[in-house]
Design a protein around this motif. Structure first.
Motif, short mmCIF file in Angstrom:
data_model
loop_
_atom_site.label_atom_id
_atom_site.label_comp_id
_atom_site.label_asym_id
_atom_site.label_seq_id
_atom_site.Cartn_x
_atom_site.Cartn_y
_atom_site.Cartn_z
N SER A 94 -22.94 -19.05 -40.87
CA SER A 94 -22.77 -18.25 -42.09
C SER A 94 -23.55 -16.96 -41.95
N TYR A 95 -23.26 -16.00 -42.83
CA TYR A 95 -23.94 -14.70 -42.81
C TYR A 95 -25.34 -14.84 -43.41
N ASP A 96 -26.23 -13.95 -43.00
CA ASP A 96 -27.53 -13.87 -43.67
C ASP A 96 -27.48 -12.75 -44.71
N GLY A 97 -28.62 -12.42 -45.29
CA GLY A 97 -28.69 -11.41 -46.35
C GLY A 97 -28.35 -10.02 -45.87
N GLN A 98 -28.39 -9.78 -44.57
CA GLN A 98 -28.06 -8.46 -44.00
C GLN A 98 -26.62 -8.41 -43.47
N ASN A 99 -25.79 -9.32 -43.92
CA ASN A 99 -24.39 -9.41 -43.49
C ASN A 99 -24.28 -9.53 -41.97
N THR A 100 -25.17 -10.32 -41.39
CA THR A 100 -25.19 -10.56 -39.95
C THR A 100 -24.85 -12.03 -39.68
N LEU A 101 -23.98 -12.24 -38.72
CA LEU A 101 -23.65 -13.59 -38.28
C LEU A 101 -24.34 -13.83 -36.94
N ARG A 102 -25.16 -14.86 -36.88
CA ARG A 102 -25.85 -15.21 -35.64
C ARG A 102 -25.22 -16.47 -35.06
N VAL A 103 -24.82 -16.37 -33.79
CA VAL A 103 -24.07 -17.46 -33.16
C VAL A 103 -24.83 -17.93 -31.91
N PRO A 104 -25.40 -19.13 -31.93
CA PRO A 104 -26.10 -19.65 -30.74
C PRO A 104 -25.10 -20.24 -29.76
N LEU A 105 -25.22 -19.88 -28.48
CA LEU A 105 -24.31 -20.37 -27.45
C LEU A 105 -24.99 -21.43 -26.60
N ASN A 106 -24.20 -22.19 -25.86
CA ASN A 106 -24.76 -23.14 -24.91
C ASN A 106 -25.15 -22.41 -23.62
N GLU A 107 -25.66 -23.15 -22.67
CA GLU A 107 -26.14 -22.53 -21.43
C GLU A 107 -25.02 -21.86 -20.65
N ALA A 108 -23.82 -22.42 -20.71
CA ALA A 108 -22.69 -21.83 -19.97
C ALA A 108 -22.31 -20.46 -20.50
N GLY A 109 -22.66 -20.16 -21.73
CA GLY A 109 -22.26 -18.89 -22.31
C GLY A 109 -23.32 -17.82 -22.30
N GLU A 110 -24.52 -18.11 -21.78
CA GLU A 110 -25.61 -17.14 -21.91
C GLU A 110 -25.89 -16.35 -20.64
N ASN A 111 -25.33 -16.75 -19.52
CA ASN A 111 -25.61 -16.04 -18.27
C ASN A 111 -24.59 -14.94 -18.03
N VAL A 112 -24.65 -13.90 -18.85
CA VAL A 112 -23.71 -12.78 -18.77
C VAL A 112 -24.47 -11.46 -18.87
N ALA A 113 -23.85 -10.43 -18.31
CA ALA A 113 -24.44 -9.09 -18.42
C ALA A 113 -24.17 -8.51 -19.80
N GLN A 114 -24.90 -7.46 -20.15
CA GLN A 114 -24.79 -6.87 -21.49
C GLN A 114 -23.38 -6.40 -21.83
N PRO A 115 -22.67 -5.67 -20.94
CA PRO A 115 -21.31 -5.23 -21.32
C PRO A 115 -20.38 -6.39 -21.64
N GLN A 116 -20.45 -7.46 -20.83
CA GLN A 116 -19.61 -8.63 -21.11
C GLN A 116 -20.04 -9.29 -22.41
N CYS A 117 -21.34 -9.40 -22.62
CA CYS A 117 -21.85 -10.01 -23.84
C CYS A 117 -21.37 -9.26 -25.08
N GLN A 118 -21.36 -7.94 -25.01
CA GLN A 118 -20.91 -7.15 -26.16
C GLN A 118 -19.41 -7.33 -26.41
N LYS A 119 -18.64 -7.53 -25.34
CA LYS A 119 -17.21 -7.83 -25.53
C LYS A 119 -17.05 -9.19 -26.21
N MET A 120 -17.88 -10.15 -25.84
CA MET A 120 -17.86 -11.46 -26.49
C MET A 120 -18.17 -11.33 -27.97
#
Length: 578
Positions: free
Chosen positions: A223-249
């Protein structure tokens, strides 16, 4: 009181109240076989995502192995159920359940309408367990009538990349939170996004998420927080990416979740598998650049009563006296003596126009930035039956020739050079009488004319060869009905969020303009008082008004929250860039 419009029969079960929650009733002690079957079928329509009550009507083995969430069968009405007569089954009575199949929803949550409808039929075998009747052979999928389906499920768009452009992929998710697992619709939609594109879109779209990427174990409610931000925690398979790819995700997530609700979403942040540290984030403006959406159009265009291509700027905030007057489109068309336009299309950057001559024989591409002479036609029709052209965001030009001896779909790569005939799988001799390529360049809407002149709307997937090989092998595959509720479609346009704006009529009805979901699943909304329209145009930019051609009033437009207004007393074939 309305003084015109169609008369429609209203069924008592037609309404869908999204506030109503339905819960099944467990089987009664010593219930008869008929009561068990009826109770089970009713329990399948409940709002319990795990269908725990429905499972109580099954044997222990059947309840454990039943996986109704893998698919949904949607029927045009409820199920009919009758006991199977004849030779007695040694295990117990059998019941046959039947209905008319409207559509299926597959394991990727994608909706697929049934062309013409087909008969649904399955058998429920009942056995006795400790003196109680139970079902040993449940249906292979969840089976719902159309009204129950629309009450339980809601349409959303997932977003994937086709090249560098973000593409909408419509699916259905349950619109109720699961009280046991606390999984909410946002989480279900994100899980569906991470599972990958639908089978239909999969051949031309890809995800930025790496293989195996998913939500952090234990994540139930996003769900969103008070700043209209959605925070999404990923598993280990989804965290080993470079910044450009992460921003596309993160961009895929932002557009997907923003499409799910009317609540404002300003920012999406991806978290490491620890659920705390930031992996990357994007704002709405950052995501817009990554999504590579078309630039907002500056003008609306149409062909005036003298056969000239003209453009205008319709301002919903101005009154009629303050509106700018239509002006001739610049370039060779403004000075070409004697040349009359039949139909036209303008590139998204509004620097070039493709025009078909008034007699329908020739297709020309002209510049809108410099003067000059009219060029030679790129394509000619022997019998003068070229359709209106259409550009996609990749700069390719699309058009169809209705000449009986050489009918087909043509593509002009980059709007220059030699036209290439495009193979369209599934046409089966039907004639293309109109078309509109989507801005993402991977879908094309085709008005297809059958014997007798009736027109129906289909969506095809544009497949392009990979790499720099033979570009002539571009094809259109897997045509699917986009407006199966309509007996006939006379005009259409792509609309915001991957929808279609369609002018057509239901069986026995009158012509109306309606927004449709591109998967053919349902009518999204109707336009007020939209009768007598021969052509219609919408922009991907939701702030831009709908423009149409009326047989009575010429070029008309619909400001947000208002009624139709006249933009030009004469004219036809209005369109936005694209």
């Amino acid at each position: 009181m309305p003084d015109r419009g169609e008369i429609r029969r209203v069924e008592a079960s037609q309404g869908v109240d999204s506030q109503v929650r339905v819960f099944g009733v467990p089987p009664a002690d010593k219930a008869s076989p008929a009561e068990i079957v009826d109770g089970f079928l009713e329990a399948m329509t409940g709002d319990d995502p795990q269908l725990a009550t429905a499972r109580k009507y099954l044997t222990e083995d059947a309840a454990k192995n039943w996986k109704p969430s893998s698919a949904v069968t949607v029927l045009s009405s409820g199920l009919d159920r009758v006991p199977v007569q004849g030779e007695k089954d040694p295990d117990g009575p059998r019941w046959k359940v039947t209905g008319k199949k409207l559509a299926t929803v597959d394991e990727r949550s994608a909706y697929q309408p049934e062309i013409g409808g087909s008969r649904y039929e399955e058998y429920l075998q009942l056995v006795q367990v400790k003196g109680q009747w139970r079902i040993a052979t449940p249906p292979s999928s969840l089976v719902l009538g159309e009204s129950d389906f629309q009450r339980i499920y809601k349409p959303v768009n997932k977003y994937y990349f086709a090249g560098n452009t973000l593409v909408a992929d419509p699916v259905y998710v349950r619109q109720r939170s699961d009280p046991d697992s606390r999984t909410n619709p946002t989480t279900l939609t994100v899980q569906s996004l991470l599972a990958g594109p639908s089978k239909w879109l999969g051949p031309v779209a890809s995800t930025a998420f790496p293989t195996g990427a998913g939500l952090r174990e234990g994540t139930k409610s996003l769900s969103y927080d008070g700043q209209n931000t959605l925070r999404v925690p990923l598993n280990e398979a989804g965290e080993n990416v470079a910044q450009p790819q992460c921003q596309k995700m993160a961009t895929q997530l932002l557009y997907t979740v923003r499409d799910l609700t009317t609540s404002r979403l300003d920012r999406v942040e991806l978290l490491h598998s620890d659920g705390k540290s930031s992996l990357c984030w994007v704002t709405g403006s950052t995501a817009a650049g990554i999504a590579n959406r078309p630039v907002p159009p500056q003008h609306q265009y149409y062909v005036d009563k003298d056969g000239r291509l003209v453009r205008m700027v319709l301002n919903p905030g101005a009154d009629e006296q303050q509106q700018d007057k239509p002006e001739p489109a610049p370039g060779p068309l403004a000075t070409a003596a004697g040349f009359k336009v039949g139909s036209a299309a303008v590139t998204y950057d509004e620097k070039r126009a493709a025009v078909v001559s008034e007699d329908g024989h020739g297709l020309y591409v002209v510049t809108l930035t410099t003067a000059g002479a009219m060029p030679q036609p790129l394509l000619t029709s022997r019998t003068g039956k070229l359709t209106a052209p259409s550009w996609d965001a990749q700069g390719d030009l699309w058009i169809a020739d209705q000449d009986p001896q050489g009918q087909g779909l043509w593509r002009v790569p980059g709007g220059t050079g030699t036209p290439q005939k495009v193979d369209v799988a599934g046409l089966d001799g039907m004639k293309i009488s109109g078309l509109k390529a989507s801005s993402d360049g991977v879908r094309i809407a085709l008005l297809v004319e059958r014997d007798g002149g009736r027109k129906n709307l289909y969506i095809g997937r544009i497949e392009r060869p990979e790499g720099k090989g033979d570009t002539s092998k571009v094809s259109v595959r897997e045509l699917r009905p986009a407006a199966p509720q309509m007996a006939e479609v006379t005009a259409m346009s792509w609309a915001p969020r991957g929808r279609l704006l369609v002018v057509g009529r239901e069986s026995g009805g009158v012509d109306q303009a309606r927004y449709m979901l591109a998967d053919g699943s349902m009518v999204a909304a109707s336009l007020p008082g939209a009768t007598g329209l021969s052509a219609i145009a919408a922009s991907e930019d939701e702030s831009k008004p709908v423009v149409a051609s009326s047989t009575e009033d010429g070029i008309v437009w619909l400001p947000p929250g208002a009624q139709w207004r006249t933009a030009a007393a004469g004219g036809r074939a209005p369109f936005y860039p694209g």
